[in-house]
Design a protein around this motif. Structure first.
Motif, short mmCIF file in Angstrom:
data_model
loop_
_atom_site.label_atom_id
_atom_site.label_comp_id
_atom_site.label_asym_id
_atom_site.label_seq_id
_atom_site.Cartn_x
_atom_site.Cartn_y
_atom_site.Cartn_z
N UNK A 13 0.83 -1.20 0.00
CA UNK A 13 0.00 0.00 0.00
C UNK A 13 0.86 1.25 0.00
N UNK A 14 1.94 1.24 0.78
CA UNK A 14 2.83 2.40 0.81
C UNK A 14 3.52 2.62 -0.53
N UNK A 15 3.94 1.53 -1.14
CA UNK A 15 4.62 1.64 -2.44
C UNK A 15 3.67 2.19 -3.50
N UNK A 16 2.39 1.85 -3.42
CA UNK A 16 1.42 2.31 -4.41
C UNK A 16 0.91 3.70 -4.06
N UNK A 17 0.57 3.94 -2.80
CA UNK A 17 -0.08 5.18 -2.42
C UNK A 17 0.87 6.37 -2.30
N UNK A 18 2.10 6.15 -1.91
CA UNK A 18 3.04 7.27 -1.77
C UNK A 18 3.30 8.00 -3.09
N UNK A 19 3.56 7.29 -4.19
CA UNK A 19 3.73 8.04 -5.45
C UNK A 19 2.45 8.75 -5.90
N UNK A 20 1.30 8.14 -5.64
CA UNK A 20 0.04 8.79 -6.01
C UNK A 20 -0.15 10.06 -5.18
N UNK A 21 0.09 9.97 -3.88
CA UNK A 21 -0.04 11.15 -3.01
C UNK A 21 0.96 12.23 -3.41
N UNK A 22 2.18 11.81 -3.73
CA UNK A 22 3.20 12.78 -4.17
C UNK A 22 2.77 13.47 -5.46
N UNK A 23 2.24 12.71 -6.42
CA UNK A 23 1.80 13.28 -7.69
C UNK A 23 0.66 14.27 -7.47
N UNK A 24 -0.28 13.94 -6.60
CA UNK A 24 -1.40 14.84 -6.33
C UNK A 24 -0.90 16.13 -5.68
N UNK A 25 -0.04 16.00 -4.69
CA UNK A 25 0.50 17.20 -4.02
C UNK A 25 1.36 18.04 -4.97
#
Length: 171
Positions: free
Chosen positions: A15-27
């Motif tokens: 979950x961290x590997x998938x969600x961290x890049x998504x959160x970074x891209x959104x921010x």
């Protein structure tokens, strides 16, 4: 009991590997939009050679937020062609046409203002000079924005073409 904790740990890592890049891209996308709005509004009257460059920055910073925020709802029956899809297509076409307009406004002026031969007209210099100028940081930022937006638009178009081929082509 130890095996269950290991599975939970594995799921959390995934979950961290998938969600961290998504959160970074959104921010990062949000910050990029805010930077466009701030640069356009701070230098709103600082570009006499093309007064639409600050307007381009402001609108290109606001439009993705508006289209994403107001157009997310699809049909409740599970079909994919709801108001959100139509609004998404309209938003994509607007952003593409606005990017083309921004390119027309920014690129020729960037070339004329950033070259080594650029000279601003003064009382002493009246030949081979430009009377109307633009803030150098504004025109440089706008040019970089156009290049970055074209890169994102190219990736988005390739992704949409891939999805269309996958859905309709049977690949």
């Amino acid at each position: 009991m130890g095996k269950g904790k290991a599975q939970i740990s594995d799921y959390l890592n995934i979950a961290l590997v998938v969600l961290c890049p998504i959160a970074f891209f959104i921010l990062a996308s949000f910050g990029y939009g805010v930077a466009k709005i701030v640069m356009g509004s701070v230098h709103f009257n600082d570009c006499k050679i093309e007064t639409l460059i600050p307007v381009y920055l402001i609108v290109s910073g606001v439009s993705p937020v508006l289209f994403t925020g107001f157009c997310c709802k699809d049909n409740d029956d599970g079909s994919s062609c709801g108001p959100g899809t139509v609004c998404g297509i309209i938003g994509f076409l607007f952003n593409l046409s606005w990017l083309i307009c921004g390119s027309v406004w920014v690129c020729p002026n960037y070339k004329s203002l950033v070259t080594d031969e650029f000279r601003q007209c003064t009382e002493n210099v009246t030949i081979d000079c430009l009377e109307e100028v633009c803030n150098r940081s504004l025109i440089t930022f706008a040019f970089a924005t156009v290049i970055i937006d074209w890169m994102f638009m190219s990736v988005w178009i390739c992704f949409m073409l891939y999805l269309c081929c996958k859905l309709f082509g049977g690949y």
